[in-house]
Design a protein around this motif. Structure first.
Motif, short mmCIF file in Angstrom:
data_model
loop_
_atom_site.label_atom_id
_atom_site.label_comp_id
_atom_site.label_asym_id
_atom_site.label_seq_id
_atom_site.Cartn_x
_atom_site.Cartn_y
_atom_site.Cartn_z
N THR A 1 14.24 83.18 20.92
CA THR A 1 13.72 81.95 21.83
C THR A 1 13.04 81.36 21.26
O THR A 1 12.58 79.68 21.57
CB THR A 1 14.04 82.31 23.16
OG1 THR A 1 12.73 83.34 23.07
CG2 THR A 1 15.59 83.09 23.80
N GLY A 2 11.67 81.83 20.62
CA GLY A 2 10.64 81.20 20.34
C GLY A 2 9.79 81.34 19.05
O GLY A 2 11.54 81.34 18.20
N ASP A 3 9.44 80.98 18.21
CA ASP A 3 8.54 81.28 17.07
C ASP A 3 8.52 82.72 16.15
O ASP A 3 8.41 83.58 17.07
CB ASP A 3 7.45 80.63 16.21
CG ASP A 3 6.85 80.47 15.36
OD1 ASP A 3 7.57 79.25 14.58
OD2 ASP A 3 6.04 80.98 15.06
N PRO A 4 9.54 82.51 15.26
CA PRO A 4 9.82 81.91 13.99
C PRO A 4 11.57 81.31 14.52
O PRO A 4 12.30 80.53 13.43
CB PRO A 4 10.07 82.64 13.49
CG PRO A 4 10.13 84.33 13.27
CD PRO A 4 9.74 84.64 14.87
N PHE A 5 12.02 81.24 15.73
CA PHE A 5 13.28 80.73 16.16
C PHE A 5 14.62 81.05 14.76
O PHE A 5 15.24 80.85 14.38
CB PHE A 5 13.51 79.26 15.62
CG PHE A 5 12.52 78.52 16.92
CD1 PHE A 5 12.55 78.42 18.29
CD2 PHE A 5 10.77 78.04 16.56
CE1 PHE A 5 11.36 78.08 19.09
CE2 PHE A 5 10.07 77.67 17.70
CZ PHE A 5 10.42 77.75 18.71
N ILE A 6 14.67 82.92 14.40
CA ILE A 6 15.49 83.02 14.22
C ILE A 6 17.14 82.97 14.53
O ILE A 6 17.38 82.25 15.26
CB ILE A 6 15.37 84.52 14.06
CG1 ILE A 6 14.00 85.16 13.69
CG2 ILE A 6 16.43 85.78 13.07
CD1 ILE A 6 13.80 86.16 13.39
N ARG A 7 17.41 82.37 12.95
CA ARG A 7 19.16 82.59 13.38
C ARG A 7 19.89 83.40 12.77
O ARG A 7 21.20 83.73 13.25
CB ARG A 7 19.39 80.70 13.40
CG ARG A 7 19.03 79.41 14.43
CD ARG A 7 19.14 80.01 15.76
NE ARG A 7 19.10 79.06 16.61
CZ ARG A 7 17.74 78.96 17.43
NH1 ARG A 7 17.40 80.16 17.39
NH2 ARG A 7 16.90 78.32 18.32
N PHE A 8 20.32 83.44 11.05
CA PHE A 8 19.96 83.97 10.46
C PHE A 8 19.32 85.13 10.38
O PHE A 8 18.42 84.96 9.81
CB PHE A 8 20.83 83.31 9.38
CG PHE A 8 21.53 83.29 8.12
CD1 PHE A 8 22.97 84.34 8.04
CD2 PHE A 8 20.97 84.45 7.10
CE1 PHE A 8 23.48 84.77 7.59
CE2 PHE A 8 20.93 85.17 6.16
CZ PHE A 8 22.70 85.86 6.08
N TYR A 9 20.08 85.93 10.06
CA TYR A 9 19.27 87.48 9.63
C TYR A 9 19.90 88.04 8.46
O TYR A 9 20.52 88.42 8.60
CB TYR A 9 18.48 88.46 11.03
CG TYR A 9 17.71 89.28 10.16
CD1 TYR A 9 16.62 89.93 9.90
CD2 TYR A 9 19.06 90.30 10.13
CE1 TYR A 9 16.37 90.88 9.28
CE2 TYR A 9 18.63 91.79 10.05
CZ TYR A 9 17.19 91.90 9.64
OH TYR A 9 16.52 92.93 9.26
N ALA A 10 19.50 88.50 7.55
CA ALA A 10 20.65 89.75 7.07
C ALA A 10 19.84 90.96 5.91
O ALA A 10 18.54 90.20 5.83
CB ALA A 10 21.01 89.01 5.50
N GLY A 11 19.66 91.73 6.64
CA GLY A 11 18.55 92.95 6.43
C GLY A 11 19.30 94.21 5.73
O GLY A 11 20.31 95.05 6.08
N VAL A 12 18.17 94.45 4.54
CA VAL A 12 19.39 96.09 3.73
C VAL A 12 18.26 97.30 3.93
O VAL A 12 16.90 96.25 4.29
CB VAL A 12 19.52 95.31 2.37
CG1 VAL A 12 21.00 94.59 2.27
CG2 VAL A 12 18.86 95.09 0.94
#
Length: 490
Positions: A107-118
């Motif tokens: 909802t705020g900075d950094p305004f994450i929409r897409f995330y992929a983590g390994v």
């Protein structure tokens, strides 16, 4: 240990312990990690790539490409889901995911929409954090090849982290070893024979001097600190080792700038690497061992000398007693009595340092054999020859008192007292008085001079350089002995 048998709480403690092993949290930026995050960002065309390490209450970024902050709370972390789930995670649009829709990072900075983590998986299987890519726009999920490529970069990250961990452990082991060497008093050295260069570690200052780093950079310089009388021996041993390639072993003295002459035990062997040969070894202070050995040798020589004197004394007693004895029984009795006197002297010497014995200790031995002897006087330290002489004198006087003098009666008593003239008196004498009283029979001078009398006079006059006077008074025998006052008080 892989943590597979742990419950959730134990597994988390194990994971955090593993993270601490890497000593990486809150360290500064490092190009090796930053290059990877930049490369991943370019390859996946994303604005943000993170190397995220998840601690107990926060996630901290070892490398953050495209993000200004260095950490966020763990409870809002996307990466925590990877750590807890122990598998890769892809979120295509966080606004549509119930887990993250209200997350302040969405909802705020950094305004994450897409995330992929390994996962960043440690050597023991523990997951320390993630390598993740983030976009501010929704994106389709990653294909198999893309996920494998991201995992490969995570492996590169962990290889770099493991290298840091191994280097840190090596450095810690080296520091521990150096501290142990310092505390143990051992110095290590390495001689490069091609350029005559010496390198030192450990307790070198204690063994060679605090200036070793500048003063002992070459073997020639080290030879200047070796005792002059030992240099030729050390040079010959070193030349022999260099010529034959055999181990180097020697003990020699050094002139320590602060501690004086010290003995060192030195050992070394050759470390062959390709066409290079270096002599590597250790040295340790053996001054105390040398001192103990010298003392032991001195003691052995002293004991040998004492044994010769003792055998000579026993031989003389046996020979002279044989001529004075009336029969075999008398001979055995006299020999046994005089050997007992020698044993009393040896007991006193054995209870001390073999070289001197206490006058009080000798009188306690005499009193134990002849209970009605009382004594008083300062405790003096007698050398071995004087102690043996006095033991024989007391034995002859006490034996005579038991046969013919004060100790024949139940009320008989012998009082022994002695003193030394005060300092400055000339001649300064040791004076001893033997006074018998209460004997059962009258005291008269003997009809002839016995061997016991000759033994006492020989002990006092010849061995101790003094005088002995005897008086047969009605109350009992009185003996006065005067000797040069050579004995110090105990």
């Amino acid at each position: 240990m892989d943590g597979g048998d742990f419950g959730p709480e134990q597994r988390e403690r194990w994971r955090l312990d593993t993270l601490r092993e890497y000593r990486i949290m809150d360290t500064g930026p490092e190009p090796a990690f930053d290059r990877v995050t930049k490369l991943v960002a370019d390859l996946f065309e994303v604005p943000i790539t993170l190397v995220s390490l998840v601690g107990d209450c926060r996630q901290w970024f070892k490398s953050a490409h495209g993000l200004g902050s260095t950490e966020t709370p763990r409870d809002i972390s996307f990466c925590d889901h990877v750590v807890v789930g122990e598998e890769a995670m892809v979120v295509t649009d966080a606004r549509l995911d119930s887990r993250f829709a209200e997350n302040p990072l969405v909802t705020g900075d950094p305004f994450i929409r897409f995330y992929a983590g390994v996962p960043l998986r440690a050597y023991n299987g523990a997951i320390l954090g993630t390598l993740c890519i983030i976009d501010r726009e929704p994106r389709p999920t990653l294909g198999f090849r893309e996920m494998e490529r991201l995992k490969d970069f995570a492996t590169i990250i962990m290889a770099e982290a493991d290298l840091r961990r191994i280097v840190a452990e090596r450095d810690e082991a080296r520091r521990t070893l150096e501290r142990a060497l310092d505390y143990s008093g051992i110095a290590t050295w390495q001689l490069d024979t091609r350029i005559d260069a010496l390198r030192w570690r450990g307790a070198t200052a204690e063994l060679w001097g605090a200036d070793y780093a500048t003063a002992l950079q070459t073997s020639d310089a080290a030879f200047e600190r070796i005792h002059p009388d030992d240099r030729a021996m050390v040079r010959a041993a070193l030349d022999e080792s260099m010529a034959s390639g055999t181990p180097y072993a020697i003990e020699h003295r050094v002139l320590h700038p602060d501690r004086g002459v010290r003995w060192l035990g030195v050992r070394g062997d050759w470390d062959v690497r390709d066409d290079d040969a270096a002599l590597t070894g250790v040295c340790i202070d053996v001054t105390e061992q040398k001192s103990r050995q010298e003392n032991a040798n001195l003691l052995m020589r002293e004991l040998h000398h004492r044994m010769r004197n003792l055998f000579a004394t026993v031989s003389a007693i046996i020979s002279l007693t044989r001529h004075a004895a009336r029969d075999v029984d008398d001979y055995v009795e006299r020999i046994s009595s005089r050997l007992d006197a020698l044993n009393r002297a040896q007991n006193v010497l054995l209870g001390a340092n073999f070289m001197t014995g206490s006058m009080h200790a000798l009188m306690r031995e005499v009193e134990a054999a002849f209970p009605r002897i009382r004594w008083s006087g300062p405790d003096l330290l007698l050398p071995e020859n004087a102690l043996v002489a006095m033991a024989l004198v007391f034995n002859e006087l006490a034996t005579n008192a038991a046969k013919h003098g004060a100790l024949t009666g139940e009320n008989g008593l012998v009082e022994v007292s002695w003193s030394q003239d005060s300092e400055g008196t000339e001649p300064r004498l040791f004076r001893l008085n033997w006074a018998e009283s209460g004997g059962a029979t009258g005291v008269v001078p003997p009809a002839r001079t016995s061997f016991g009398t000759l033994l006492m006079e020989r002990s006092v006059k010849n061995n101790l350089g003094g005088t002995i006077e005897r008086r047969w008074e009605p109350g009992g025998l009185i003996v006065d002995i005067a000797l040069p006052a050579r004995w110090r008080e105990a």
